[in-house]
Design an enzyme around this catalytic site. Structure first.
Site, PDB file in Angstrom:
ATOM      1  N   ARG A 120       0.847  -1.222  -0.082  1.00  0.00           N
ATOM      2  CA  ARG A 120      -0.123  -0.016   0.174  1.00  0.00           C
ATOM      3  C   ARG A 120       0.990   1.258  -0.109  1.00  0.00           C
ATOM      4  O   ARG A 120       0.520   2.400  -0.331  1.00  0.00           O
ATOM      5  CB  ARG A 120      -1.294  -0.192   1.205  1.00  0.00           C
ATOM      6  N   GLU A 163       6.691 -10.930  14.232  1.00  0.00           N
ATOM      7  CA  GLU A 163       6.219 -11.697  15.647  1.00  0.00           C
ATOM      8  C   GLU A 163       6.504 -13.106  15.540  1.00  0.00           C
ATOM      9  O   GLU A 163       6.727 -13.838  16.583  1.00  0.00           O
ATOM     10  CB  GLU A 163       4.507 -11.558  15.696  1.00  0.00           C
TER      11      GLU A 163
END
Length: 179
Positions: free
Chosen positions: A62, A99
């Site tokens: 994006r 993560e």
């Protein structure tokens, strides 16, 4: 209604995506609105309008949409920071922590000339991993970072703080707490 609230109302929040406990902030609803898209680009440019910007770096994916529009507004070139293996020329790479592991992004070695002034643009700053890696790439090829501009900041995840601690000017149009 404030400008921030009007833009914020155009962001769709999707609970439990891509996994339970995550609220995904979807800016496609903001981008598809002509007035919202225009205001977003104008407001991303404003904090850096007094800086001379030679190149805008947009982080996949994006960041390409927003970064291209910002580059156009600033009369600057556009440089994509892409996922590994997507660029056809000689590249520099930087890894960043996720993560659940690591990922990496790349830029062409000849995309920024030494000393060129660079603005980093992306839709969202969370932990700052991909943005930090993109800034590392800019510095590897000799660019001078003038700042970082994001549509959304998730301040509880600490990314904007990490970038500021590295000495970068960080601007975001809106914040979403607790995500």
């Amino acid at each position: 209604m404030s400008q921030n609230q009007a833009l914020r109302d155009r962001v769709r929040s999707i609970p439990d995506y891509p996994k339970p406990g995550i609220v995904f902030r979807d800016i496609t609803t903001l981008l598809q609105d002509p007035a919202g898209f225009r205001e977003t680009v104008d407001r991303l440019v404003t904090p850096f309008g007094t800086h001379e910007v030679d190149k805008v770096v947009g982080v996949e994916a994006r960041g390409f949409i927003i970064g291209g529009a910002v580059a156009h507004q600033l009369h600057a070139g556009f440089v994509p920071a892409r996922k590994m293996g997507k660029l056809p020329w000689e590249t520099v790479s930087a890894e960043y922590e996720l993560e659940y592991g690591t990922d990496a992004i790349q830029m062409h070695t000849d995309c920024i000339d030494k000393g060129e002034r660079v603005l980093l643009v992306d839709d969202l700053i969370a932990t700052g991993g991909s943005a930090g890696a993109a800034l590392d790439l800019v510095e590897q090829v000799g660019g001078a970072v003038v700042g970082c501009s994001f549509v959304i900041d998730l301040p509880d995840l600490g990314g904007s703080t990490r970038l500021r601690e590295r000495g970068y000017q960080v601007s975001a149009l809106m914040e979403f707490e607790g995500d």
